[in-house]
Design an enzyme around this catalytic site. Structure first.
Site, mmCIF file in Angstrom:
data_model
loop_
_atom_site.group_PDB
_atom_site.id
_atom_site.type_symbol
_atom_site.label_atom_id
_atom_site.label_comp_id
_atom_site.label_asym_id
_atom_site.label_seq_id
_atom_site.Cartn_x
_atom_site.Cartn_y
_atom_site.Cartn_z
ATOM 1 N N LYS A 114 0.831 -1.213 0.000
ATOM 2 C CA LYS A 114 0.000 0.000 0.000
ATOM 3 C C LYS A 114 0.858 1.252 0.000
ATOM 4 O O LYS A 114 0.491 2.256 -0.605
ATOM 5 C CB LYS A 114 -0.937 0.011 1.216
ATOM 6 C CG LYS A 114 -2.202 -0.768 0.997
ATOM 7 C CD LYS A 114 -3.343 -0.211 1.837
ATOM 8 C CE LYS A 114 -4.634 -0.956 1.571
ATOM 9 N NZ LYS A 114 -5.690 -0.612 2.517
ATOM 10 N N LYS A 196 -4.240 -10.835 -6.788
ATOM 11 C CA LYS A 196 -5.554 -11.115 -6.194
ATOM 12 C C LYS A 196 -6.615 -10.165 -6.769
ATOM 13 O O LYS A 196 -6.302 -9.046 -7.190
ATOM 14 C CB LYS A 196 -5.500 -11.013 -4.664
ATOM 15 C CG LYS A 196 -5.413 -9.612 -4.131
ATOM 16 C CD LYS A 196 -5.746 -9.542 -2.632
ATOM 17 C CE LYS A 196 -5.730 -8.074 -2.229
ATOM 18 N NZ LYS A 196 -6.109 -7.765 -0.892
ATOM 19 N N LYS A 199 -10.813 -4.958 -4.676
ATOM 20 C CA LYS A 199 -11.875 -3.982 -4.949
ATOM 21 C C LYS A 199 -11.306 -2.638 -5.401
ATOM 22 O O LYS A 199 -11.996 -1.856 -6.052
ATOM 23 C CB LYS A 199 -12.863 -3.854 -3.786
ATOM 24 C CG LYS A 199 -12.338 -3.507 -2.400
ATOM 25 C CD LYS A 199 -13.523 -3.266 -1.443
ATOM 26 C CE LYS A 199 -13.478 -3.837 -0.045
ATOM 27 N NZ LYS A 199 -12.348 -3.712 0.810
HETATM 28 P P1 TYM Z 1 -10.712 -6.167 3.157
HETATM 29 O O1 TYM Z 1 -11.739 -5.121 3.385
HETATM 30 O O2 TYM Z 1 -9.619 -5.873 2.183
HETATM 31 O O3 TYM Z 1 -11.380 -7.524 2.714
HETATM 32 C C1 TYM Z 1 -12.424 -8.156 3.463
HETATM 33 C C2 TYM Z 1 -12.220 -9.653 3.469
HETATM 34 O O4 TYM Z 1 -12.166 -10.160 2.123
HETATM 35 C C3 TYM Z 1 -11.002 -10.977 1.956
HETATM 36 N N1 TYM Z 1 -10.542 -10.858 0.565
HETATM 37 C C4 TYM Z 1 -10.306 -11.896 -0.252
HETATM 38 N N2 TYM Z 1 -10.421 -13.229 -0.066
HETATM 39 C C5 TYM Z 1 -10.120 -14.035 -1.122
HETATM 40 N N3 TYM Z 1 -9.717 -13.563 -2.335
HETATM 41 C C6 TYM Z 1 -9.602 -12.227 -2.564
HETATM 42 N N4 TYM Z 1 -9.219 -11.781 -3.759
HETATM 43 C C7 TYM Z 1 -9.907 -11.331 -1.497
HETATM 44 N N5 TYM Z 1 -9.890 -9.973 -1.361
HETATM 45 C C8 TYM Z 1 -10.278 -9.702 -0.109
HETATM 46 C C9 TYM Z 1 -9.997 -10.395 2.935
HETATM 47 O O5 TYM Z 1 -8.995 -11.333 3.259
HETATM 48 C C10 TYM Z 1 -10.869 -10.060 4.118
HETATM 49 O O6 TYM Z 1 -11.080 -11.187 4.926
HETATM 50 N N6 TYM Z 1 -7.823 -5.521 7.169
HETATM 51 C C11 TYM Z 1 -9.006 -6.163 6.689
HETATM 52 C C12 TYM Z 1 -10.280 -5.726 7.397
HETATM 53 C C13 TYM Z 1 -10.233 -5.889 8.890
HETATM 54 C C14 TYM Z 1 -10.367 -7.108 9.615
HETATM 55 C C15 TYM Z 1 -10.337 -6.719 10.992
HETATM 56 C C16 TYM Z 1 -10.527 -8.429 9.250
HETATM 57 C C17 TYM Z 1 -10.128 -4.889 9.792
HETATM 58 N N7 TYM Z 1 -10.171 -5.383 11.067
HETATM 59 C C18 TYM Z 1 -10.427 -7.677 12.002
HETATM 60 C C19 TYM Z 1 -10.616 -9.396 10.276
HETATM 61 C C20 TYM Z 1 -10.574 -9.011 11.629
HETATM 62 C C21 TYM Z 1 -9.200 -5.804 5.222
HETATM 63 O O7 TYM Z 1 -8.680 -4.822 4.747
HETATM 64 O O8 TYM Z 1 -10.059 -6.599 4.553
#
Ligand code: TYM
Length: 332
Positions: A114, A196, A199
């Site tokens: 990032k 990957k 979004k």
């Molecule tokens: P975020 O918002 O990027 O994504 C949310 C969830 O989606 C999963 N994910 C994927 N899984 C499989 N293939 C993909 N291409 C893919 N893209 C996204 C992510 O692994 C995630 O589980 N930091 C985290 C949000 C967060 C969080 C937390 C998660 C904040 N606090 C506490 C768990 C517990 C994030 O940016 O996810």
């Protein structure tokens, strides 16, 4: 007491099929198992590490929340809330900053990615992002954290910080474990299957959004990048594009990889890609209709958010009291 689950998603754009298959689908499955006390949050504090207009953040927070309801998370069974509505996240995050090492945070691959992508705004929040995530998890004494593979390193850091804190003060925090699906933990871009599905990818053809029209889903699946030999065979190393589509098809239909290889043996990509598109349409279109209905009723969304906030805040307060006492803050 039931074991706790916590997970979150950033309100930073419309979620993709990657978010759904890597995380949300398991959130719903775990809810349906009925043996866990599940908390799921829309993490808007995390979303401001990248600059965005206030109106956009507000809208995306409503949208993400509505989508979580639309995919089948029941607000009566789970605690569904918005992170910034519970100030204890920010409070615990500061405290945990003092128990997290600079070197640990420097090793986080997401920070490296990032900070390269947003070179003009490498703020301290981007660096300490995993500490806020640790606070989200530890605040609720979560045992299990269902996430995609890209968040594994962050969950492991949360566990390390909890071990360090407990080592000093006794058993304050439950040690969390990541829960990553064996298939679907990393759904790849439809245009570059070595990266990957993200979004924030600027190329719309690379991702399928949860709100995407049926037509557009079918087109994107047909145009997905694959290799030149047209065998439907699972081999992520040499056939990453078709293997990714097979993972998507497997999760959308409940079929196994050998069943899919059999089904399309001798038929080639011309038959396979449209079938993937149809399966994704069948998976997503009911949720999209429900999402549209919910977005027309902001009053309802806010009432559910309020209820989620109150339940989350009560659970958070119990941990914060333990933490404050352990550290030695004066309580009045
Ligand atoms: P975020 O918002 O990027 O994504 C949310 C969830 O989606 C999963 N994910 C994927 N899984 C499989 N293939 C993909 N291409 C893919 N893209 C996204 C992510 O692994 C995630 O589980 N930091 C985290 C949000 C967060 C969080 C937390 C998660 C904040 N606090 C506490 C768990 C517990 C994030 O940016 O996810």
């Amino acid at each position: 007491m039931k074991k706790r689950i916590l997970s979150g998603v950033q309100s930073s754009g419309t979620p993709t099929l990657g978010n759904y298959l890597g995380a949300f689908k398991n959130w719903v499955d775990l809810q349906n198992e009925g043996v866990y006390d599940c908390l799921y949050c829309v993490v808007d504090l995390h979303a401001i590490t990248v600059r965005r207009p206030p109106e956009e953040l507000r809208r995306q927070t409503y949208e993400m929340y509505a989508l979580l309801l639309a995919i089948g998370l029941d607000p009566k069974v789970n605690t569904l809330f918005v992170q910034s509505h519970v100030p204890a996240h920010a409070e615990l995050s500061w405290i945990l900053n003092c128990y997290t090492m600079y070197g640990e945070l420097s090793r986080m691959t997401q920070f490296k990615d990032k900070s390269a992508r947003h070179a003009g705004n490498v703020n301290a929040g981007l660096f300490t992002y995993p500490v806020l995530m640790a606070a989200d998890i530890l605040l609720y004494q979560a045992h299990l954290v269902p996430v995609g593979g890209d968040q594994k390193q962050h969950v492991e850091l949360s566990r390390d910080v909890a071990i360090r804190f407990n080592g000093i003060y006794g058993e304050v925090f439950t040690l969390p474990e990541p829960y990553i699906p064996p298939v679907g933990g990393r759904i790849m871009s439809l245009q570059d299957p070595t990266r990957k599905m993200d979004k924030s990818d600027p190329n719309p053809s690379a991702k399928i959004l949860l709100t995407e029209s049926d037509d557009s889903i079918l087109k994107k699946c047909k145009r997905a990048v694959t290799d030149s030999d047209s065998q439907v065979r699972y081999d992520p190393a040499t056939k990453p594009g078709v293997s990714n589509l097979m993972a998507i098809y497997a999760l959308a239909t409940g079929k196994t990889i050998p069943e899919i290889e059999n089904e399309f043996s001798g038929l080639g990509y011309g038959a396979f890609k449209p079938a993937v598109g149809q399966a994704v349409v069948a998976l997503l279109s009911p949720a999209r209709r429900e999402y549209e209905r919910l977005m027309a009723d902001i009053g309802y969304l806010e009432s559910v958010m309020r209820d989620g906030r109150d339940r989350a805040a009560a659970a958070a307060a119990a941990t914060m009291e333990k933490v404050r006492n352990a550290i030695g803050f004066v309580s009045l």
